[in-house]
Design a protein around this motif. Sequence first.
Motif, PDB file in Angstrom:
ATOM      1  N   MET A   1       0.835  -1.201   0.000  1.00  0.00           N
ATOM      2  CA  MET A   1       0.000   0.000   0.000  1.00  0.00           C
ATOM      3  C   MET A   1       0.873   1.255   0.000  1.00  0.00           C
ATOM      4  O   MET A   1       0.566   2.241  -0.682  1.00  0.00           O
ATOM      5  CB  MET A   1      -0.924  -0.001   1.213  1.00  0.00           C
ATOM      6  N   LEU A   2       1.969   1.224   0.734  1.00  0.00           N
ATOM      7  CA  LEU A   2       2.854   2.380   0.803  1.00  0.00           C
ATOM      8  C   LEU A   2       3.666   2.568  -0.479  1.00  0.00           C
ATOM      9  O   LEU A   2       3.975   3.700  -0.865  1.00  0.00           O
ATOM     10  CB  LEU A   2       3.804   2.246   1.994  1.00  0.00           C
ATOM     11  N   LYS A   3       3.996   1.463  -1.136  1.00  0.00           N
ATOM     12  CA  LYS A   3       4.771   1.557  -2.371  1.00  0.00           C
ATOM     13  C   LYS A   3       3.955   2.084  -3.537  1.00  0.00           C
ATOM     14  O   LYS A   3       4.514   2.645  -4.491  1.00  0.00           O
ATOM     15  CB  LYS A   3       5.336   0.174  -2.739  1.00  0.00           C
ATOM     16  N   ALA A   4       2.654   1.887  -3.494  1.00  0.00           N
ATOM     17  CA  ALA A   4       1.794   2.289  -4.612  1.00  0.00           C
ATOM     18  C   ALA A   4       0.692   3.211  -4.104  1.00  0.00           C
ATOM     19  O   ALA A   4      -0.440   2.779  -3.866  1.00  0.00           O
ATOM     20  CB  ALA A   4       1.184   1.054  -5.275  1.00  0.00           C
ATOM     21  N   PRO A   5       1.007   4.477  -3.910  1.00  0.00           N
ATOM     22  CA  PRO A   5      -0.007   5.432  -3.436  1.00  0.00           C
ATOM     23  C   PRO A   5      -1.228   5.429  -4.341  1.00  0.00           C
ATOM     24  O   PRO A   5      -1.135   5.190  -5.544  1.00  0.00           O
ATOM     25  CB  PRO A   5       0.729   6.775  -3.500  1.00  0.00           C
TER      26      PRO A   5
END
Length: 252
Positions: A127-131
């Motif tokens: 989730m954090l890698k792909a805003p």
Amino acid sequence: MSKVALITGGQQGIGLGIARELAGAGYKLALASRSEDDAPQVQAALAELGDAAIYIRHDLQDIDNVALVLDQVEARLGPVTTFVSNAGVPAKVRGDMLELAPDSFDFVLGVNLRGAFFLAQEVARRMLKAPSDSYRSIVFVTSVSASMASIERAEYCISKAGAGMMAELFALRLAPHGIGVFELRPGIIETEMTAGVKDKYTARIEGGLVPAQRWGQPVDIGSVVVPLAEGRFAFANGAVIPVDGGLSLARL
């Protein structure tokens, strides 16, 4: 962007109740459990949910393959926008906690706590890698046993208390990124897991154990998950929500 929910233990019980409600809200669903693909409950769930759902076999104790689970979901449905950490196991044998065997303790915590943590960790990383412009959330389904002690199933209570802190930690870590994390604590819910103690608990419920004077149903949990997943409680990030008909309320 599609709304995609990954639900552990989504093929039956509380997990299936959550799946039904999320499907009704327009989510694509990935159900995950250790059951075989051709298990009757898996096939029944997929038949009921139709094209909205896929199934991925995953044993929570197998933490080495959590990335593979997410890879499969992303390839078939897209990135996960809601993760419902629901799957869990009960104590192998109810009995005197002074007689609790290490293998039972390790098994319950290995699934309910260790396995749940590392799958949630991988979800959070992605989730954090792909805003995304879409609201994203993680919902931990724990139990009233996170705070209500049952000495005949100590390992289960310990696992759920730990899962409560796990939810709090993920909430703190992810809140700055707009990802909501919540903990639901179901009470006495009518599922396959509670079938063996139905008569015992029905008598206690009728005797006043649950103020709502009825068994909880999987839909009671699912109906709470939907607004959390959709972001309608975004500023309540980290909330602990009892879904227990008043069971955990302090009484004289």
